[in-house]
Design a protein around this motif. Structure first.
Motif, short mmCIF file in Angstrom:
data_model
loop_
_atom_site.label_atom_id
_atom_site.label_comp_id
_atom_site.label_asym_id
_atom_site.label_seq_id
_atom_site.Cartn_x
_atom_site.Cartn_y
_atom_site.Cartn_z
N TYR A 61 -10.78 13.40 56.53
CA TYR A 61 -11.17 12.59 55.39
C TYR A 61 -10.64 11.16 55.53
O TYR A 61 -9.52 10.96 56.00
N PRO A 62 -11.40 10.16 55.08
CA PRO A 62 -10.93 8.77 55.14
C PRO A 62 -9.59 8.55 54.46
O PRO A 62 -8.79 7.73 54.92
N ALA A 63 -9.31 9.26 53.39
CA ALA A 63 -8.04 9.09 52.66
C ALA A 63 -6.84 9.47 53.52
O ALA A 63 -5.70 9.11 53.20
N HIS A 64 -7.06 10.18 54.62
CA HIS A 64 -5.97 10.62 55.49
C HIS A 64 -5.66 9.64 56.62
O HIS A 64 -4.76 9.87 57.41
N SER A 102 -22.21 5.33 54.32
CA SER A 102 -21.86 5.25 52.91
C SER A 102 -20.36 5.49 52.71
O SER A 102 -19.81 6.47 53.21
N ALA A 103 -19.73 4.61 51.94
CA ALA A 103 -18.31 4.77 51.62
C ALA A 103 -18.05 6.01 50.78
O ALA A 103 -16.92 6.50 50.72
N ALA A 104 -19.08 6.54 50.14
CA ALA A 104 -18.91 7.69 49.25
C ALA A 104 -18.79 9.01 50.00
O ALA A 104 -18.37 10.02 49.43
N VAL A 105 -19.16 9.02 51.27
CA VAL A 105 -19.12 10.28 52.04
C VAL A 105 -17.74 10.47 52.65
O VAL A 105 -17.26 9.62 53.39
N PRO A 106 -17.08 11.58 52.34
CA PRO A 106 -15.71 11.82 52.80
C PRO A 106 -15.65 12.32 54.25
O PRO A 106 -15.44 13.49 54.51
N PHE A 107 -15.83 11.39 55.19
CA PHE A 107 -15.82 11.77 56.60
C PHE A 107 -15.37 10.60 57.46
O PHE A 107 -15.85 9.47 57.30
N GLY A 170 -12.06 13.71 45.95
CA GLY A 170 -11.98 12.25 46.06
C GLY A 170 -11.36 11.74 47.35
O GLY A 170 -10.68 10.72 47.35
N LYS A 171 -11.62 12.41 48.46
CA LYS A 171 -11.00 12.04 49.74
C LYS A 171 -11.75 10.96 50.51
O LYS A 171 -11.38 10.63 51.63
N SER A 172 -12.80 10.38 49.92
CA SER A 172 -13.50 9.30 50.62
C SER A 172 -12.76 7.97 50.46
O SER A 172 -13.03 7.01 51.17
N ARG A 173 -11.78 7.93 49.54
CA ARG A 173 -11.00 6.72 49.29
C ARG A 173 -9.52 7.05 49.22
O ARG A 173 -9.17 8.13 48.75
N PRO A 174 -8.68 6.10 49.60
CA PRO A 174 -9.02 4.81 50.20
C PRO A 174 -9.56 4.99 51.62
O PRO A 174 -9.30 5.99 52.28
N SER A 175 -10.30 4.01 52.06
CA SER A 175 -10.88 4.02 53.40
C SER A 175 -10.44 2.77 54.15
O SER A 175 -10.47 1.67 53.60
N ALA A 176 -10.06 2.95 55.40
CA ALA A 176 -9.67 1.81 56.24
C ALA A 176 -10.88 0.94 56.59
O ALA A 176 -10.71 -0.20 57.02
N PHE A 177 -12.10 1.45 56.36
CA PHE A 177 -13.29 0.78 56.85
C PHE A 177 -14.26 0.31 55.77
O PHE A 177 -15.26 -0.33 56.08
N PHE A 178 -13.98 0.63 54.53
CA PHE A 178 -14.83 0.18 53.43
C PHE A 178 -13.97 -0.44 52.35
O PHE A 178 -12.89 0.06 52.02
N ASP A 179 -14.46 -1.54 51.81
CA ASP A 179 -13.83 -2.21 50.68
C ASP A 179 -14.75 -1.94 49.49
O ASP A 179 -15.75 -2.64 49.33
N GLY A 180 -14.43 -0.94 48.72
CA GLY A 180 -15.38 -0.48 47.70
C GLY A 180 -16.53 0.20 48.40
O GLY A 180 -16.34 1.13 49.17
#
Length: 191
Positions: A61-64, A102-107, A170-180
């Motif tokens: 997940y991006p949050a990790h 998409s920033a919304a996808v938790p991957f 909610g693991k799609s955020r925070p993301s190192a690659f998307f700002d919102g």
């Protein structure tokens, strides 16, 4: 138990860390032609691909994942207009991650080459064994017998359950690659 893996590009300009959370990842070996084309685009095939033309990835997940240094050295491409985003360093052309558009996808798929381990044993202890080897039909030479020629459909329920769990928690955020909703840099389309 959660463990933390250090991330660092070849030249040391981009650094970060990755939380390895039990039950929240897939450790895979991908031999697809897109990974090979991407390595060719970066001009860094020997450092990115293994002897079979494959890439070892840690999908989570991006949050990790966090980038802690070198944000100004991050670039991104997609091979085709509908392709995934492939993030790499501008400094040493090292792959950092793959994400969907998409920033919304938790991957996020993190290449193991971006991870720092003292030894192969430390890597195995942190990441465990590879759970899926796919796209062997694109492999170079004689690929091992345990590599699936394509992506096995039997693995899809695991992927879908992973995505649903990540979305609900909610693991799609925070993301190192998307700002919102927007990528942190402009993504170049190659083909």
């Amino acid at each position: 138990m959660v463990s933390t893996v250090a991330l660092e590009c070849s030249c040391g300009a981009v650094k970060g860390e990755l939380a390895v959370v039990p039950g929240a990842f897939f450790h895979v070996h991908c031999l697809c032609c897109d990974c090979q084309r991407y390595a060719e685009h970066l001009g860094n095939e020997a450092a990115i691909l293994d002897e079979y033309g494959g890439t070892e990835l840690f999908q989570t997940y991006p949050a990790h994942m966090k980038i802690t240094q070198g944000h100004d050295n991050i670039q991104a491409v997609q091979l085709t207009p509908k392709g995934i985003y492939r993030w790499h360093t501008r400094c040493c052309q090292m792959p950092l991650a793959n994400t969907v558009r998409s920033a919304a996808v938790p991957f996020v798929g993190v290449p193991v080459t971006f991870m720092k381990f003292a030894s192969e044993q430390d890597k195995q202890a942190a990441l465990g064994p590879v759970s899926l080897k796919a796209f062997g039909k694109y492999g170079k030479g004689t690929v091992p017998d345990d590599v699936h020629p394509r992506f096995p459909l039997a693995f899809m329920p695991k992927i879908l359950a992973f995505m649903v769990k990540g979305k609900v928690t909610g693991k799609s955020r925070p993301s190192a690659f998307f700002d919102g909703k927007a990528p942190v840099v402009e993504v170049q389309t190659l083909y």
